[in-house]
Scaffold this active site. Sequence first.
Site, PDB file in Angstrom:
ATOM      1  N   ASP A  47       0.840  -1.195   0.000  1.00 31.29           N
ATOM      2  CA  ASP A  47       0.000   0.000   0.000  1.00 31.29           C
ATOM      3  C   ASP A  47       0.880   1.253   0.000  1.00 31.29           C
ATOM      4  O   ASP A  47       1.720   1.426   0.888  1.00 31.29           O
ATOM      5  CB  ASP A  47      -0.906  -0.001   1.234  1.00 31.29           C
ATOM      6  CG  ASP A  47      -1.808   1.217   1.306  1.00 31.29           C
ATOM      7  OD1 ASP A  47      -2.987   1.101   0.912  1.00 31.29           O
ATOM      8  OD2 ASP A  47      -1.338   2.288   1.748  1.00 31.29           O
ATOM      9  N   TYR A  52       2.701  10.009  -0.075  1.00 29.70           N
ATOM     10  CA  TYR A  52       3.803   9.414   0.678  1.00 29.70           C
ATOM     11  C   TYR A  52       5.152   9.712   0.030  1.00 29.70           C
ATOM     12  O   TYR A  52       6.191   9.488   0.650  1.00 29.70           O
ATOM     13  CB  TYR A  52       3.639   7.888   0.787  1.00 29.70           C
ATOM     14  CG  TYR A  52       2.384   7.410   1.458  1.00 29.70           C
ATOM     15  CD1 TYR A  52       1.527   8.279   2.144  1.00 29.70           C
ATOM     16  CD2 TYR A  52       2.023   6.071   1.401  1.00 29.70           C
ATOM     17  CE1 TYR A  52       0.371   7.820   2.743  1.00 29.70           C
ATOM     18  CE2 TYR A  52       0.871   5.597   2.006  1.00 29.70           C
ATOM     19  CZ  TYR A  52       0.041   6.478   2.667  1.00 29.70           C
ATOM     20  OH  TYR A  52      -1.108   6.011   3.259  1.00 29.70           O
ATOM     21  N   LYS A  77      -3.049   5.941  -4.177  1.00 29.27           N
ATOM     22  CA  LYS A  77      -4.164   6.813  -3.823  1.00 29.27           C
ATOM     23  C   LYS A  77      -4.067   8.164  -4.521  1.00 29.27           C
ATOM     24  O   LYS A  77      -2.973   8.684  -4.791  1.00 29.27           O
ATOM     25  CB  LYS A  77      -4.196   7.034  -2.309  1.00 29.27           C
ATOM     26  CG  LYS A  77      -4.172   5.742  -1.506  1.00 29.27           C
ATOM     27  CD  LYS A  77      -4.153   6.008  -0.012  1.00 29.27           C
ATOM     28  CE  LYS A  77      -3.919   4.720   0.759  1.00 29.27           C
ATOM     29  NZ  LYS A  77      -2.491   4.317   0.739  1.00 29.27           N
ATOM     30  N   HIS A 110      -8.067   9.512  -1.532  1.00 29.40           N
ATOM     31  CA  HIS A 110      -7.388   9.507  -0.235  1.00 29.40           C
ATOM     32  C   HIS A 110      -8.223  10.158   0.880  1.00 29.40           C
ATOM     33  O   HIS A 110      -8.243   9.668   2.004  1.00 29.40           O
ATOM     34  CB  HIS A 110      -6.034  10.217  -0.356  1.00 29.40           C
ATOM     35  CG  HIS A 110      -5.016   9.714   0.615  1.00 29.40           C
ATOM     36  ND1 HIS A 110      -3.670   9.712   0.355  1.00 29.40           N
ATOM     37  CD2 HIS A 110      -5.138   9.182   1.860  1.00 29.40           C
ATOM     38  CE1 HIS A 110      -3.012   9.217   1.375  1.00 29.40           C
ATOM     39  NE2 HIS A 110      -3.883   8.886   2.318  1.00 29.40           N
TER      40      HIS A 110
END
Length: 280
Positions: A47, A52, A77, A110
């Site tokens: 994931d 990120y 996402k 998200h």
Amino acid sequence: MSSNQPYLTFHDGRRIPQLGLGTWQVTGEHTAPAVRAAVQAGYRAIDTAYIYHNETEVGQGIAECGIPREDLFVTTKLWNNRHDRESAKAALQESLDRLQLDYVDLYLIHWPIPKENRYLEAWEALIQLHDEGRAKSIGVCNFQVEHLQKLLDKTGVLPVVNQIELHPYFQQTELQAYHADHEILTEAWSPLGQGQVLQDPVIQSIAHELQATPAQVILRWHIQMGRIVIPKSTHAERIQENFNLWNLYLDDAAMARIATLDRNDGRIGPDPDRFHLMEG
């Protein structure tokens, strides 16, 4: 796919490993080795997310892990500033380029960002991306009941999963009940309460009784509750330890004790009704 762990089936017919590697706050040179260590330990789900800032490194780890692409389950996402239809579609392609993949197994919105009120447009874009095959399944993160209901009312298409903050101190029973009623799987982020739950006396007591770690007890609780769970670690030993759950079992009494830990003030992360960070 790996047979070392259970899989859950989405309402679209596709399957997801119930335990995956989360990569939030995993950055730089630590990322690809963590992915490789997870795959070696038996994980088949990874994931990540645009925000990120590690999709390139996750893709590197996937390329180097030695497992055929079709045996891996990759999630990324859509960030909050890309909710308009064309930008959302472009964002997935950018993520695919960074990951060096032709498709993702799961693409998620998200956050709903209700202040902007464009999550419905983003969802319509994800439906198109699913139809085109670039996202094999589509879902959301952090959506409340009213957000999910709007998607159903306006498009007739519900997410296969809602990834939400969920741990023993914040169990979100009402939202999970809506999921169950609408065949939406629940996926837990911060499944260990960002470490805050590990020192809880109830968790410590159950861990002692079962000769397990507190993390294993909490992760096994998630698994037995039928949720997808994505613990994060960069340490190969901890990644392996988190995966060693399949011979562990919590009886009804232990499950009931953990149920009592739910708190009204248990949320650690942002409130989806108020969170509106746009920049990434």
